[in-house]
Structure formats: structure tokens, C-alpha cells
Design an enzyme around this catalytic site. Structure first.
Site, short mmCIF file in Angstrom:
data_model
loop_
_atom_site.label_atom_id
_atom_site.label_comp_id
_atom_site.label_asym_id
_atom_site.label_seq_id
_atom_site.Cartn_x
_atom_site.Cartn_y
_atom_site.Cartn_z
N LYS A 1 0.86 -1.19 0.00
CA LYS A 1 0.00 0.00 0.00
C LYS A 1 0.90 1.24 0.00
O LYS A 1 1.76 1.38 0.87
CB LYS A 1 -0.83 0.00 1.28
CG LYS A 1 -2.29 0.25 1.09
CD LYS A 1 -2.99 0.12 2.44
CE LYS A 1 -4.42 0.49 2.36
NZ LYS A 1 -5.04 0.52 3.68
C1 E4P Z 1 -8.48 1.08 3.77
O1 E4P Z 1 -7.61 0.42 3.24
C2 E4P Z 1 -8.32 1.79 5.03
O2 E4P Z 1 -7.59 1.00 5.92
C3 E4P Z 1 -9.61 2.10 5.72
O3 E4P Z 1 -10.73 1.77 4.96
C4 E4P Z 1 -9.65 3.42 6.39
O4 E4P Z 1 -10.91 3.58 6.99
P1 E4P Z 1 -11.22 4.73 8.07
O5 E4P Z 1 -11.37 6.01 7.33
O6 E4P Z 1 -12.50 4.28 8.71
O7 E4P Z 1 -10.06 4.75 9.01
#
Ligand code: E4P
Length: 218
Positions: A83
Site C-alpha cells: 500500500k
Molecule cells: C483502507 O484500506 C483503510 O484502511 C480504511 O478503509 C480506512 O478507513 P477509516 O477512514 O475508517 O479509518
């Protein structure tokens, strides 16, 4: 449509696997911090739970170090998906990692323009964040719709739309209607999708009538 679990709770993910709901897992540095455990250990445990991609996020801000971190993370398991943030450096790292055939999830996407760049850089997935846009008074679902529409017009874009930052089961319905390839959501939200009061009531009514027959199947 693929379901990724956004989180690192092994028991929760196992429970969802048993009903066929885990096509992959996503994490981020905040999720890892919450576990209180070693990053590498957590990713290793998660990779053993699924054959699908497990997103592990780099923390460097420059492409060169991001790639070094990515190569180290990839030694954990072959299903580690790297990522990277949607910055110019992140796109540079994405482009290079894709040349090495390493899966890349370009995260923290908040605009259609950014999503176009992620596709051009060859990202395996782009992660538009719905909830965080809603939090600041924008329309997160509209962004998913825009990206799906744009990607559909360009067959050369192979990047999958991975709807992220999901806060409610209703959003998953909308994401599915828009045709996003993947949704990642906390296990609690995925589990809540099965619930319907009429299903519960129906079971109660049927069982009441069944009792009257005095029969048993086994
Ligand atoms: C996705 O890969 C992220 O980890 C995640 O969806 C972030 O979500 P949040 O905005 O609820 O922290």
C-alpha cells in the site's frame, strides 16, 4: 464483487472466512498500532488467513525508501500487497513495483483525478476513502461512482476500484450498485449485512407452526 476485511482481528476474520466473505484483507498503520503487536508478525498472521491480497502500508515518504520497505514487506508472504499513498512519490514507487510484478494498492485517494493517475501508474487497486470525505461534508459515494464511470471508459485501465473507509452497510449496497470491484470494510459492518428483522420474525413464525406438526427432521 470482492470483500476485503479492513482490520487485523484474526478471530473475526476467521469467522467471516467460514461464510465465504474474505477475498482479502486491508490494514493501515493505525490498524497495526491498535493491535499493539509487531507489524511483520501481524501481516504474517493475516497472510496465513487468506490466499487473497493482504495490504501492508509503507511508511516512508520518498519513492526510493518506499520501494525498500515494500521489498522487505514482500519477504513475509507472496500475497502481501504493498500500500502506497496517493502522492507523486507514491505513484513513482507504484510504477516501479508494478514493473517487478508486485501488487500495489494506492491508498488515500480522494479525487477522480488522483484515481486516473493511480491507473496510469499501473496500480493493482486504488482505494478511494468514502467515510473520510463524508466527514468533511463531501460525498464519498459520488467519488466511487465517478471513478467507476471513468475506468469503464478506458479498457486499458486494469486498476480495480477498492472502496474504502466504509462506515455503514448501506454504503456497501450503494458501492455494489455502482459496480466497484472490491469493498473493504470492518468485520462488524460486513456481519451486519446479514441482519433483517423479517428474517428473524419469519424463523420464529415458521418454528411455531412446525412445532404444531409434532414432527422432527432428524
Ligand atoms: C483502507 O484500506 C483503510 O484502511 C480504511 O478503509 C480506512 O478507513 P477509516 O477512514 O475508517 O479509518
Amino acid at each position: 464483487m470482492k470483500f476485503f476485511v479492513d482490520g487485523a482481528d484474526v478471530q473475526e476474520i476467521k469467522a467471516l472466512s467460514e461464510i465465504g466473505m474474505v477475498d482479502g484483507i486491508t490494514t493501515n498503520p493505525s490498524i497495526i498500532a491498535k493491535t499493539g503487536k509487531n507489524f511483520f508478525k501481524v501481516i504474517e498472521e493475516l497472510c496465513a488467513l487468506t490466499q487473497g491480497p493482504v495490504s501492508a502500508e509503507v511508511t516512508a515518504l520518498d519513492a526510493k525508501t518506499m520501494i525498500q520497505e515494500a521489498l522487505k514487506l514482500r519477504t513475509i508472504a507472496s500475497n502481501v500487497c504493498i500500500k502506497v499513498p496517493l502522492t507523486e512519490e507514491g505513484l513513482k514507487a507504484c510504477y516501479e513495483l508494478r514493473q517487478k510484478d508486485i501488487m500495489v494498492n494506492v491508498t488515500l485517494c480522494f479525487s477522480a483525478l488522483q484515481a486516473i493517475m493511480a491507473a496510469k501508474a499501473g496500480a493493482t487497486y486504488v482505494s478511494p476513502f468514502i467515510g473520510r470525505l463524508d466527514d468533511i461534508g463531501h460525498n464519498g459515494l459520488h467519488l466511487i461512482e465517478e471513478i467507476c464511470q471513468i475506468y469503464d471508459q478506458y479498457p486499458e485501465f486494469s486498476t480495480e476500484v477498492l472502496a474504502a473507509s466504509v462506515r455503514s452497510p448501506f454504503q456497501i449496497r450503494e458501492i455494489a450498485l455502482m459496480g466497484a470491484d472490491v469493498v473493504t470494510a470492518p468485520s462488524s459492518i460486513i456481519r451486519s449485512m446479514v441482519k433483517h428483522p423479517l428474517t428473524d420474525k419469519g424463523i420464529v413464525d415458521f418454528l411455531k407452526d412446525w412445532e404444531k406438526t409434532g414432527q422432527s427432521i432428524l
